[in-house]
Scaffold this motif. Structure first.
Motif, mmCIF file in Angstrom:
data_model
loop_
_atom_site.group_PDB
_atom_site.id
_atom_site.type_symbol
_atom_site.label_atom_id
_atom_site.label_comp_id
_atom_site.label_asym_id
_atom_site.label_seq_id
_atom_site.Cartn_x
_atom_site.Cartn_y
_atom_site.Cartn_z
ATOM 1 N N PHE B 202 0.834 -1.215 0.000
ATOM 2 C CA PHE B 202 0.000 0.000 0.000
ATOM 3 C C PHE B 202 0.863 1.257 0.000
ATOM 4 O O PHE B 202 0.513 2.277 -0.573
ATOM 5 C CB PHE B 202 -0.885 0.030 1.258
ATOM 6 N N GLN B 203 2.034 1.177 0.676
ATOM 7 C CA GLN B 203 2.922 2.331 0.745
ATOM 8 C C GLN B 203 3.930 2.338 -0.393
ATOM 9 O O GLN B 203 4.132 3.344 -1.045
ATOM 10 C CB GLN B 203 3.724 2.274 2.065
ATOM 11 N N VAL B 204 4.558 1.184 -0.589
ATOM 12 C CA VAL B 204 5.719 1.139 -1.466
ATOM 13 C C VAL B 204 5.357 1.289 -2.947
ATOM 14 O O VAL B 204 6.014 2.019 -3.685
ATOM 15 C CB VAL B 204 6.507 -0.171 -1.225
ATOM 16 N N VAL B 205 4.311 0.596 -3.378
ATOM 17 C CA VAL B 205 3.987 0.621 -4.815
ATOM 18 C C VAL B 205 3.646 2.040 -5.290
ATOM 19 O O VAL B 205 4.241 2.526 -6.264
ATOM 20 C CB VAL B 205 2.886 -0.411 -5.154
ATOM 21 N N PRO B 206 2.713 2.745 -4.621
ATOM 22 C CA PRO B 206 2.438 4.098 -5.100
ATOM 23 C C PRO B 206 3.623 5.035 -4.938
ATOM 24 O O PRO B 206 3.889 5.857 -5.797
ATOM 25 C CB PRO B 206 1.279 4.577 -4.230
ATOM 26 N N MET B 207 4.377 4.906 -3.842
ATOM 27 C CA MET B 207 5.406 5.901 -3.586
ATOM 28 C C MET B 207 6.684 5.662 -4.376
ATOM 29 O O MET B 207 7.204 6.559 -5.013
ATOM 30 C CB MET B 207 5.709 5.961 -2.092
ATOM 31 N N PHE B 208 7.196 4.423 -4.347
ATOM 32 C CA PHE B 208 8.499 4.221 -4.976
ATOM 33 C C PHE B 208 8.421 4.020 -6.481
ATOM 34 O O PHE B 208 9.381 4.232 -7.198
ATOM 35 C CB PHE B 208 9.243 3.066 -4.319
ATOM 36 N N GLY B 260 -6.979 -11.334 -6.384
ATOM 37 C CA GLY B 260 -7.360 -9.942 -6.663
ATOM 38 C C GLY B 260 -6.218 -8.992 -6.334
ATOM 39 O O GLY B 260 -5.879 -8.101 -7.121
ATOM 40 N N PHE B 261 -5.610 -9.208 -5.187
ATOM 41 C CA PHE B 261 -4.506 -8.338 -4.780
ATOM 42 C C PHE B 261 -3.355 -8.409 -5.791
ATOM 43 O O PHE B 261 -2.784 -7.382 -6.189
ATOM 44 C CB PHE B 261 -4.017 -8.724 -3.380
ATOM 45 N N ALA B 262 -3.029 -9.644 -6.216
ATOM 46 C CA ALA B 262 -1.924 -9.806 -7.169
ATOM 47 C C ALA B 262 -2.248 -9.082 -8.479
ATOM 48 O O ALA B 262 -1.404 -8.372 -9.038
ATOM 49 C CB ALA B 262 -1.655 -11.288 -7.420
ATOM 50 N N VAL B 263 -3.483 -9.235 -8.942
ATOM 51 C CA VAL B 263 -3.863 -8.610 -10.217
ATOM 52 C C VAL B 263 -3.808 -7.087 -10.105
ATOM 53 O O VAL B 263 -3.256 -6.397 -10.970
ATOM 54 C CB VAL B 263 -5.281 -9.079 -10.639
ATOM 55 N N ILE B 264 -4.351 -6.552 -9.010
ATOM 56 C CA ILE B 264 -4.353 -5.093 -8.836
ATOM 57 C C ILE B 264 -2.916 -4.566 -8.783
ATOM 58 O O ILE B 264 -2.586 -3.554 -9.402
ATOM 59 C CB ILE B 264 -5.104 -4.700 -7.541
ATOM 60 N N THR B 265 -2.052 -5.293 -8.068
ATOM 61 C CA THR B 265 -0.666 -4.822 -7.937
ATOM 62 C C THR B 265 0.036 -4.822 -9.296
ATOM 63 O O THR B 265 0.732 -3.857 -9.644
ATOM 64 C CB THR B 265 0.112 -5.706 -6.946
ATOM 65 N N ILE B 266 -0.161 -5.890 -10.065
ATOM 66 C CA ILE B 266 0.484 -5.936 -11.378
ATOM 67 C C ILE B 266 -0.020 -4.794 -12.257
ATOM 68 O O ILE B 266 0.753 -4.114 -12.935
ATOM 69 C CB ILE B 266 0.247 -7.307 -12.049
ATOM 70 N N ARG B 267 -1.314 -4.534 -12.194
ATOM 71 C CA ARG B 267 -1.878 -3.429 -12.986
ATOM 72 C C ARG B 267 -1.284 -2.094 -12.566
ATOM 73 O O ARG B 267 -0.931 -1.260 -13.393
ATOM 74 C CB ARG B 267 -3.399 -3.368 -12.811
ATOM 75 N N ARG B 268 -1.182 -1.887 -11.236
ATOM 76 C CA ARG B 268 -0.603 -0.642 -10.722
ATOM 77 C C ARG B 268 0.838 -0.478 -11.229
ATOM 78 O O ARG B 268 1.242 0.596 -11.639
ATOM 79 C CB ARG B 268 -0.596 -0.647 -9.186
ATOM 80 N N LEU B 269 1.588 -1.579 -11.179
ATOM 81 C CA LEU B 269 2.992 -1.491 -11.602
ATOM 82 C C LEU B 269 3.107 -1.230 -13.097
ATOM 83 O O LEU B 269 3.975 -0.501 -13.547
ATOM 84 C CB LEU B 269 3.740 -2.774 -11.223
ATOM 85 N N ARG B 270 2.231 -1.844 -13.856
ATOM 86 C CA ARG B 270 2.298 -1.648 -15.306
ATOM 87 C C ARG B 270 1.964 -0.210 -15.690
ATOM 88 O O ARG B 270 2.488 0.324 -16.652
ATOM 89 C CB ARG B 270 1.353 -2.610 -16.024
ATOM 90 N N LEU B 271 1.062 0.403 -14.937
ATOM 91 C CA LEU B 271 0.641 1.772 -15.267
ATOM 92 C C LEU B 271 1.426 2.811 -14.482
ATOM 93 O O LEU B 271 1.029 3.961 -14.391
ATOM 94 C CB LEU B 271 -0.859 1.942 -14.989
#
Lengths: 144, 428
Positions: B202-208, B260-271
């Motif tokens: 929740f912290q690392v993906v959006p911030m880093f 669901g969590f894995a899919v959302i995270t991959i999408r966040r990272l791709r975008l």
């Protein structure tokens, strides 16, 4: 109630976005655009520092009577970032992209862990102790 | 040097987390050696396997996650741990001696060693839980990440309790070994590890990576729903001691939430906005991909009782998801901490974090890590001798150790230099 933290968080995200554009330019080797982008980012981020150091921090310090507390630590970290920014500018002047990217990555992480502390602790503290004047504080910060 | 009593000067000294981080690859090497000792045939419950699994889950996973928590709690949650050096040393010692005794006891069939190892580990985890939860209690407001941490730590408590029970059953007390063992695994992987990873993401993906924040629903309800789904699995499993379709269906919400969590995270990272493709990003993709694949494969195989699928899924989950994520994260955390602490001491002439561990060495680890994973898989299924698989795994852990040792040595050498600016900035 949470006007200050919302405003400042949004400003962090805005700076993040500008910064990642900057890094993207460096990675793709677009040197001309890079120095303009760096200058633009520097302006944004110095403004953010000014909002905190000139308006929010003094207001918190006045309310809590703590001048050597959290705000002082945040100022020290700002100083570290200013220093890194200087080194990034130097690297850019010398055309050393590898060095620039190494510095920018360090800068990015330094900024993010700093932001976490501010967003988790300091801004919440600001919302609480400055509850009565939070709209006024935001207005004054916007004016910078 | 920031002076005493500053509530935001919360970073614990470098040696606190580093002690945990540097121990991890060594336990990984031990696990690899044990694996290479496996002989053919049905080895699912062979002592080598049980010991190797504990070397990995306790010696590597718990070790790194505890070290990271000691570092993160102050920064992400604002929970300052007093006396971090002393607490860190005590926990680290309990873990190390505990896991070695437990391993030796299980391997050589020495009950006294198994039991005392288990007790030391239990005490170590309890010590850490009280320390972490005690300090989190004072944090206000509870952010989404902090809530995830509290659920994760509570799950660790449940898992250790179940682990102790499992150890007792192992020693011949009671006959619920299978149920307890299964629930122990579920609370370790989907409670403690999974929820901690979510809280950090929740912290690392959006911030880093400058990605979009996780959806609000996911942040506010996701972790509570997962915790509830674990309770559901546990309750149903206790009500129906025989494995039936009902107990399997009860696990579906948990499986779907994590996919669901894995899919959302991959999408966040791709975008993500930050285009930089550093090595840690590969580890993130691999870890999230592994999470999704492992869970889907595990659940389907479980429904149809296909042991090849279930065991393979277990390997993908442990090796691909947990170890992958841990490996990637340490390459960011350790060099940054070295830079941060030395910089704070006034050493401005130090290399950037990119130069501390060259990118090509990290990439090399990524390939060795993939090779080690193939060795594990092929060795397990008898495609190559386990000696070969174990050697590949040991090679990967060895290279990891070498890189982490190098940064640590650099830090301790630099730390001894006199600080050029003992007083800088304080007067500002």
């Amino acid at each position: 109630m949470s006007a200050i933290s919302e405003f400042m968080r949004a400003d962090h995200r805005r700076c993040d976005a500008t910064f990642s554009e900057l890094e993207n330019l460096a990675e793709s080797g677009q040197h001309d655009a890079l120095s303009d982008a760096l200058a633009a980012f520097k302006k944004d981020f110095l403004e953010h520092f000014a909002m905190e150091e000139e308006i929010m921090f003094p207001a918190i310090e006045q309310k809590t009577g703590m001048s050597m507390g959290p705000t002082q630590v945040m100022r020290m970290e700002h100083e570290q970032m200013r220093h890194l920014m200087g080194r990034m500018e130097e690297a850019l002047k010398q055309g050393n992209t590898e060095q620039f990217l190494g510095l920018s990555e360090t800068f990015m992480i330094l900024v993010q862990q700093h932001n976490m502390k501010e967003e988790q602790i300091l801004y919440t503290m600001a919302d609480n102790v400055l509850a009565a004047e939070n709209v006024d504080i935001v207005e004054r910060m916007k004016a910078i | 040097m920031f002076g005493a009593g500053l509530s935001l000067d919360q970073a614990p000294p470098f040696r606190v987390p580093y002690r945990f981080f540097i121990s991890a690859p060594l336990f990984g090497i031990m696990a690899a050696l044990l694996f290479s000792l496996l002989s053919g045939g049905d080895h699912r419950l062979a002592p080598e396997v049980i010991v190797a699994v504990h070397m990995l889950t306790i010696g590597v996973f718990l070790m790194v996650m505890t070290g990271a928590m000691m570092q993160m709690l102050p920064v992400i949650a604002g929970a300052v741990i007093p006396n971090p050096k002393r607490h860190g040393a005590v926990i680290h010692l309990l873990y190390t001696v505990g896991v070695l005794l437990l391993g030796a006891g299980l391997y050589f069939g020495m009950m006294a060693a198994t039991a005392s190892g288990g007790v030391l580990l239990g005490v170590g985890v309890l010590y850490f839980l009280i320390l972490a939860l005690g300090n989190l209690r004072r944090v206000r407001p509870f952010s989404d990440s902090v809530r995830a941490f509290v659920y994760a730590l509570s799950s660790l408590g449940v898992a250790v309790g179940l682990g102790v029970l499992a150890a007792l059953y192992y020693a011949g007390v009671g006959d619920y070994r299978e149920i307890v063992g299964q629930l122990h695994l579920i609370w370790i992987f989907f409670g403690w590890i999974g929820l901690l990873v979510i809280g950090v993401s929740f912290q690392v993906v959006p911030m880093f990576y400058v990605a979009e924040a996780y959806p609000r629903f996911c942040r506010t309800w996701g972790t509570a729903l997962i915790f509830a789904s674990l309770l559901l699995v546990t309750l149903v499993r206790c009500l129906f001691p025989e494995q039936t379709l009902i107990t399997k269906l009860a696990a579906l919400p948990m499986v779907l939430l994590y996919i669901g969590f894995a899919v959302i995270t991959i999408r966040r990272l791709r975008l993500r906005k930050r285009a930089s493709k550093d090595a840690t990003l590969f580890f993130w993709y691999l870890a999230m991909g592994s999470l999704g694949v492992a869970l889907s494969l595990w659940y389907v195989s479980w429904l149809v009782e296909w042991s090849f699928g279930m065991e393979s899924a277990g390997m993908v989950l442990g090796y691909g998801f947990v170890l992958g994520l841990i490996s990637g994260m340490l390459y960011k955390i350790i060099p940054f901490l070295v830079w941060f602490h030395l910089n704070a001491k006034g050493h401005f002439d130090i290399p950037t974090m990119r130069e501390m561990i060259p990118a090509k060495h990290i990439r090399m680890h990524f390939y060795l890590y993939l090779l080690g994973g193939s060795g594990l898989f092929a060795g397990w299924w008898g495609l190559v001798p386990t000696v070969v698989g174990g050697a590949l795994l040991a090679l990967s852990f060895g290279w990891w150790f070498w890189l982490l040792l190098g940064v640590g040595r650099y830090y301790f050498k630099q730390e001894k230099r006199p600080s050029p600016m003992a007083m800088m900035n304080l007067a500002q």
